[in-house]
Design a protein around this motif. Structure first.
Motif, short mmCIF file in Angstrom:
data_model
loop_
_atom_site.label_atom_id
_atom_site.label_comp_id
_atom_site.label_asym_id
_atom_site.label_seq_id
_atom_site.Cartn_x
_atom_site.Cartn_y
_atom_site.Cartn_z
N ASN A 102 50.39 48.18 46.29
CA ASN A 102 50.11 47.05 45.44
C ASN A 102 48.77 46.33 45.79
O ASN A 102 48.39 45.46 45.10
CB ASN A 102 51.14 46.17 44.83
N TRP A 118 45.50 44.31 44.16
CA TRP A 118 44.54 45.42 43.65
C TRP A 118 43.78 44.65 42.43
O TRP A 118 42.57 44.61 42.18
CB TRP A 118 44.79 46.99 43.07
N ASP A 119 44.68 43.97 41.53
CA ASP A 119 43.95 43.27 40.34
C ASP A 119 43.40 41.94 40.74
O ASP A 119 42.79 41.20 39.68
CB ASP A 119 45.08 43.14 39.20
N SER A 172 41.52 52.98 44.92
CA SER A 172 42.75 52.31 44.15
C SER A 172 42.20 50.97 43.31
O SER A 172 42.94 50.82 42.28
CB SER A 172 43.51 51.61 45.45
N ILE A 176 42.97 50.75 39.30
CA ILE A 176 43.59 49.49 38.41
C ILE A 176 42.86 48.99 37.45
O ILE A 176 43.13 48.59 36.43
CB ILE A 176 44.02 48.78 39.59
N ARG A 179 42.95 51.04 34.56
CA ARG A 179 44.30 50.78 33.79
C ARG A 179 44.18 49.47 33.05
O ARG A 179 44.71 49.38 32.14
CB ARG A 179 45.54 50.73 34.96
#
Length: 275
Positions: A102, A118-119, A172, A176, A179
């Motif tokens: 994550n 990641w966000d 990665s 994200i 997404r």
């Protein structure tokens, strides 16, 4: 640069930061530090310079005592350098970077680690730089620069490990971001659907979407005649049945391009089902 994938040697502060931030299980660990070879190269350059200076005094006819002192100084510098250079390279701060499910954690030497999900990453740039000599690629340095509120950092190296971790971080982050964009588009799709059902129109730069069709340049194209609305490279293309050339617009000119493509595809599919 030297690098290895070594979870058994990673400082406890790195996985500790990952646990504190709930970043999940570890995927890849990387370390890098200056190779002793580069330090030896710098030292040898200084040594050659000192030798040239010494030879200048010898040729200029200085006394034997002066030459002897110069030889002693040069020998002492060589001996001390042979000991100091490997030690400096050995104890130079190590850069650690670990990728988790994550997020990512970075630590330079004994400094506090930089950890983030990641966000939380606000920017990520990946680059590969070739070292070319006489038309031959000698090595490729892979680097990734990461920006996030906890701090910015860069990881680089000319090894497969450096390439691997650069790709992991960059991919990665892109995953994200896609997404998040898709989830946002889904929510907005519901809102736009309600607006379109009441006869409303939604503008996406040069395009205007409505239940009647897709408008561009004053012309309304029926959804039933549109065969494709897709992104090709950096261009949004609308393919209309019977037309020789598709309608093209740069993706930079289309606000919320992902949402526009999603809405257009949904309306096109709905129009086909009502034939």
């Amino acid at each position: 640069m030297g690098a290895r994938n070594l979870w058994d040697e990673i400082p406890e502060t790195v996985p500790g930061a990952a646990v504190a931030r709930q970043l999940g299980a570890g995927r890849y660990a990387f370390r890098t530090r200056t190779s002793a070879v580069s330090w030896w190269g710098s030292f040898m350059l200084l040594l050659v310079t000192a030798f040239c200076v010494m030879m200048f005094f010898v040729i200029s006819g200085e006394s034997e005592w002066t030459n002897a002192i110069l030889f002693i100084i040069l020998g002492a510098c060589t001996f001390l350098g042979a000991i100091a250079v490997p030690l400096v390279a050995r104890f130079r701060p190590v850069v650690w970077c670990a990728v988790f499910e994550n997020g990512v954690v970075y630590q330079y030497g004994s400094q506090p680690p930089i950890a983030g999900a990641w966000d939380e990453i606000t920017g990520c740039q990946r680059q590969a730089t070739d070292l070319v000599r006489n038309g031959v690629t000698m090595s490729t340095t892979h680097s990734v620069y990461v920006q996030m509120p906890a701090g910015n950092f860069m990881v680089s190296g000319d090894t497969p490990d450096a390439q691997e971790i650069s790709a992991l971080i960059a991919n990665s982050w892109v995953e994200i971001q896609n997404r998040i964009a898709e989830e946002d588009a889904t929510v907005r799709m519901v809102e736009l659907g309600a607006l379109l059902e009441t006869g409303g129109r939604v503008e996406f730069g040069p395009f205007t979407v409505s239940l009647a069709g897709l408008e561009h340049g004053g012309t309304v194209m029926d959804w039933k005649k549109i065969s494709e609305v897709e992104l090709m490279g950096s261009t949004v293309c609308v393919v209309v049945t019977g037309e020789r050339k598709p309608v093209r617009e740069p993706v930079a000119a289309v606000p919320d391009a992902v949402l526009f493509l999603t809405v257009s595809d949904a309306l096109r599919q709905a129009a086909r089902q009502t034939r």
